[in-house]
Design a protein around this motif. Structure first.
Motif, PDB file in Angstrom:
ATOM      1  N   UNK A  56      41.651  42.436  51.560  1.00 21.59           N
ATOM      2  CA  UNK A  56      42.566  43.387  50.932  1.00 21.59           C
ATOM      3  C   UNK A  56      43.542  42.662  50.013  1.00 21.59           C
ATOM      4  N   UNK A  57      44.094  41.549  50.480  1.00 17.26           N
ATOM      5  CA  UNK A  57      45.031  40.785  49.648  1.00 17.26           C
ATOM      6  C   UNK A  57      44.360  40.290  48.378  1.00 17.26           C
ATOM      7  N   UNK A  58      43.108  39.815  48.498  1.00 19.45           N
ATOM      8  CA  UNK A  58      42.391  39.337  47.312  1.00 19.45           C
ATOM      9  C   UNK A  58      42.105  40.484  46.352  1.00 19.45           C
ATOM     10  N   UNK A  59      41.671  41.628  46.887  1.00 20.89           N
ATOM     11  CA  UNK A  59      41.368  42.772  46.030  1.00 20.89           C
ATOM     12  C   UNK A  59      42.607  43.248  45.284  1.00 20.89           C
ATOM     13  N   UNK A  60      43.756  43.220  45.935  1.00 23.02           N
ATOM     14  CA  UNK A  60      44.990  43.680  45.297  1.00 23.02           C
ATOM     15  C   UNK A  60      45.423  42.790  44.138  1.00 23.02           C
ATOM     16  N   UNK A  61      45.017  41.547  44.156  1.00 15.96           N
ATOM     17  CA  UNK A  61      45.360  40.685  43.013  1.00 15.96           C
ATOM     18  C   UNK A  61      44.233  40.631  41.978  1.00 15.96           C
ATOM     19  N   UNK A  62      43.264  41.548  42.098  1.00 16.11           N
ATOM     20  CA  UNK A  62      42.257  41.715  41.063  1.00 16.11           C
ATOM     21  C   UNK A  62      40.940  41.025  41.296  1.00 16.11           C
ATOM     22  N   UNK A  63      40.710  40.472  42.482  1.00 22.08           N
ATOM     23  CA  UNK A  63      39.436  39.817  42.774  1.00 22.08           C
ATOM     24  C   UNK A  63      38.375  40.882  43.039  1.00 22.08           C
ATOM     25  N   UNK A  64      37.217  40.726  42.433  1.00 20.36           N
ATOM     26  CA  UNK A  64      36.101  41.639  42.683  1.00 20.36           C
ATOM     27  C   UNK A  64      35.420  41.231  43.978  1.00 20.36           C
ATOM     28  N   UNK A  65      35.249  42.182  44.903  1.00 19.93           N
ATOM     29  CA  UNK A  65      34.715  41.857  46.229  1.00 19.93           C
ATOM     30  C   UNK A  65      33.531  42.760  46.543  1.00 19.93           C
ATOM     31  N   UNK A  66      32.406  42.143  46.915  1.00 21.13           N
ATOM     32  CA  UNK A  66      31.238  42.850  47.421  1.00 21.13           C
ATOM     33  C   UNK A  66      30.994  42.388  48.851  1.00 21.13           C
ATOM     34  N   UNK A  67      31.077  43.326  49.777  1.00 22.65           N
ATOM     35  CA  UNK A  67      30.899  43.044  51.201  1.00 22.65           C
ATOM     36  C   UNK A  67      29.669  43.800  51.682  1.00 22.65           C
ATOM     37  N   UNK A  68      28.662  43.063  52.168  1.00 22.07           N
ATOM     38  CA  UNK A  68      27.440  43.672  52.688  1.00 22.07           C
ATOM     39  C   UNK A  68      27.367  43.456  54.191  1.00 22.07           C
ATOM     40  N   UNK A  69      27.176  44.546  54.946  1.00 21.74           N
ATOM     41  CA  UNK A  69      27.037  44.474  56.394  1.00 21.74           C
ATOM     42  C   UNK A  69      25.731  45.142  56.796  1.00 21.74           C
ATOM     43  N   UNK A  70      25.259  44.831  57.980  1.00 21.78           N
ATOM     44  CA  UNK A  70      24.027  45.422  58.480  1.00 21.78           C
ATOM     45  C   UNK A  70      24.338  46.677  59.281  1.00 21.78           C
ATOM     46  N   UNK A  71      23.542  47.729  59.071  1.00 21.12           N
ATOM     47  CA  UNK A  71      23.787  48.988  59.753  1.00 21.12           C
ATOM     48  C   UNK A  71      23.596  48.919  61.250  1.00 21.12           C
ATOM     49  N   UNK A  72      22.749  48.014  61.726  1.00 19.43           N
ATOM     50  CA  UNK A  72      22.556  47.844  63.168  1.00 19.43           C
ATOM     51  C   UNK A  72      23.598  46.899  63.752  1.00 19.43           C
ATOM     52  N   UNK A  73      23.873  45.812  63.062  1.00 25.64           N
ATOM     53  CA  UNK A  73      24.778  44.805  63.605  1.00 25.64           C
ATOM     54  C   UNK A  73      26.241  45.184  63.548  1.00 25.64           C
ATOM     55  N   UNK A  74      26.624  46.050  62.618  1.00 25.28           N
ATOM     56  CA  UNK A  74      28.036  46.425  62.442  1.00 25.28           C
ATOM     57  C   UNK A  74      28.170  47.943  62.442  1.00 25.28           C
ATOM     58  N   UNK A  75      27.877  48.607  63.568  1.00 33.89           N
ATOM     59  CA  UNK A  75      27.777  50.066  63.557  1.00 33.89           C
ATOM     60  C   UNK A  75      29.060  50.819  63.860  1.00 33.89           C
ATOM     61  N   UNK A  76      30.105  50.139  64.305  1.00 39.56           N
ATOM     62  CA  UNK A  76      31.240  50.854  64.898  1.00 39.56           C
ATOM     63  C   UNK A  76      32.568  50.617  64.181  1.00 39.56           C
ATOM     64  N   UNK A  77      32.532  50.273  62.898  1.00 46.10           N
ATOM     65  CA  UNK A  77      33.775  50.085  62.156  1.00 46.10           C
ATOM     66  C   UNK A  77      34.438  51.441  61.916  1.00 46.10           C
TER      67      UNK A  77
END
Length: 412
Positions: A56-77
């Protein structure tokens, strides 16, 4: 197998979350342009929340962020966790997001199991460590033993290119193309990166297209070429016949072959089959060490004095035949020696060597069960190719409060 060796890299071994998380979070905190991050598991615990904060801090200062997660491994965010990232412009991509069926997760096979970070195209991390608190020692007896590498040098451009190709192909829902195509542009990018170290290295992936067996082939070639030593530390070890044959042949020609495996496998079929696996390997002269301190999650190996690998790929049917994986393979004496020292420390202080007499004898039903489980597990990599293949679908992560907006033409 079309991977290219790239010279002039500086590669540092990172052991467990205590070394890995501070380095990744510090590099993200210093990012000025871009962060591309892929992970199988992201939990909303103290580690996941710390990653959340630095993104979040990086995005707020203008950094482009692509975050990829797996639907099975990260199901409960939670919606709040995802929504607050989306609100500041983080682009979240979910591999194979499938709704639960009667409470069960059905997207079990062909997972996006890679763990890669590239920051500003200048530093990359590849390994087996997820973003969860169970990679820290203070988690307790269930804390995992694992490894990653921090990479500086020309290889970073290759890894950077691969992550962008994976994003583009995933969102087009097409079968993976050969990601090293347009070699001239790759070569120009690599030549533009300064040589900063002594390591030659290559990124090797496993996918469901053109690279289905690349990681295993690199292992087998290195074992076949070994003349002094082979040390493999792998959490889930049940490779196919050809891999096992190379290990036995190496041991019989006098190579010091040592395996560091989980003392307490968490899959019943592996426990049953292990007795015959151990007998086969011990009979050929392979030495087996069971890591008993805590769960082993590592996927590392070394051969002789130069070759080493660190990555996400286990040596089991899921990783070798189904999952999307990424390993870095390294040729460097200094790195090889350091990894050897760390693995030998593990064997001396945290492992029990398995002796033939420890196995006892198999009789009756126990013998039949072990035989069936052993041969099923070893043949499964070949059979897995018959299973339906997922096209590597990536979808944007949505929260309940964002879905109505998106469904009516709102921007992501």
């Amino acid at each position: 197998m079309h991977s290219r060796w790239i010279e002039g890299n500086d590669i540092r071994l990172l052991e467990n979350g205590e070394e890995f998380f501070p380095r990744v979070f510090a590099c993200i905190a210093n990012a000025s342009k871009e962060v591309v991050l892929e992970t199988f598991i992201l939990f909303e615990d103290k580690v996941g929340l710390q990653l959340h904060q630095v993104l979040i801090a990086a995005a707020r200062r203008g950094v482009q962020i692509d975050l990829t997660i797996d639907g099975f491994g990260s199901p409960d965010l939670s919606d709040d966790f995802i929504g607050s990232l989306i609100d500041v412009g983080v682009r979240i991509h979910v591999f194979d997001p499938v709704k639960r069926l009667l409470g069960w997760r059905v997207n079990v096979l062909r997972r996006m199991h890679r763990k890669i970070v590239v920051i500003d195209g200048e530093v990359a991390f590849v390994g087996g460590i997820n973003y969860s608190a169970d990679h820290l020692a203070d988690f307790g007896p269930a804390a995992k033993q694992d490894y990653s590498v921090e990479i500086h040098g020309p290889l970073v451009a290759e890894i950077h290119r691969f992550t962008h190709m994976a994003l583009a192909q995933g969102h087009r829902y097409q079968r993976p193309r050969q990601w090293w195509r347009n070699r001239s542009s790759v070569r120009n990018n690599v030549q533009g990166q300064p040589h900063v170290g002594t390591a030659a290295a290559t990124l090797v992936i496993r996918d469901n297209g053109h690279h289905q067996g690349d990681i295993e082939k690199h292992y087998r070639i290195a074992i076949r070429a070994a003349r002094k030593r082979v040390i493999i530390a792998n959490a889930y070890f049940f490779p196919g016949y050809r891999f096992m044959r190379e290990l036995r042949r190496a041991a019989r020609r006098g190579v010091d072959v040592r395996l560091i495996l989980q003392g307490e496998p968490d899959m019943p079929i592996v426990k049953i089959a292990a007795s015959m696996l151990y007998r086969t390997l011990l009979g050929a002269g392979v030495r087996i060490y069971e890591y008993c301190e805590r769960p082993l999650h590592g996927k590392v190996a070394l051969m002789d004095d130069e070759w080493a690998t660190v990555g996400s790929s286990n040596l089991d049917p899921l990783s070798l035949s189904l999952n999307l994986e990424a390993n870095v393979i390294i040729r460097d004496r200094g790195f090889n020696q350091h990894l050897q020292e760390r693995l030998e420390h593990l064997m001396r202080h945290n492992c029990k060597q398995v002796q033939r007499e420890d196995l006892g004898s198999l009789h009756g039903l126990e013998l039949v069960r072990s035989f069936v489980a052993y041969h099923f597990t070893r043949r499964y990599p070949a059979w897995a190719s018959w299973l339906p293949r997922h096209v590597p679908r990536l979808l944007p992560a949505l929260t309940d409060r964002l879905r109505p907006v998106l469904n009516h033409g709102g921007k992501e």
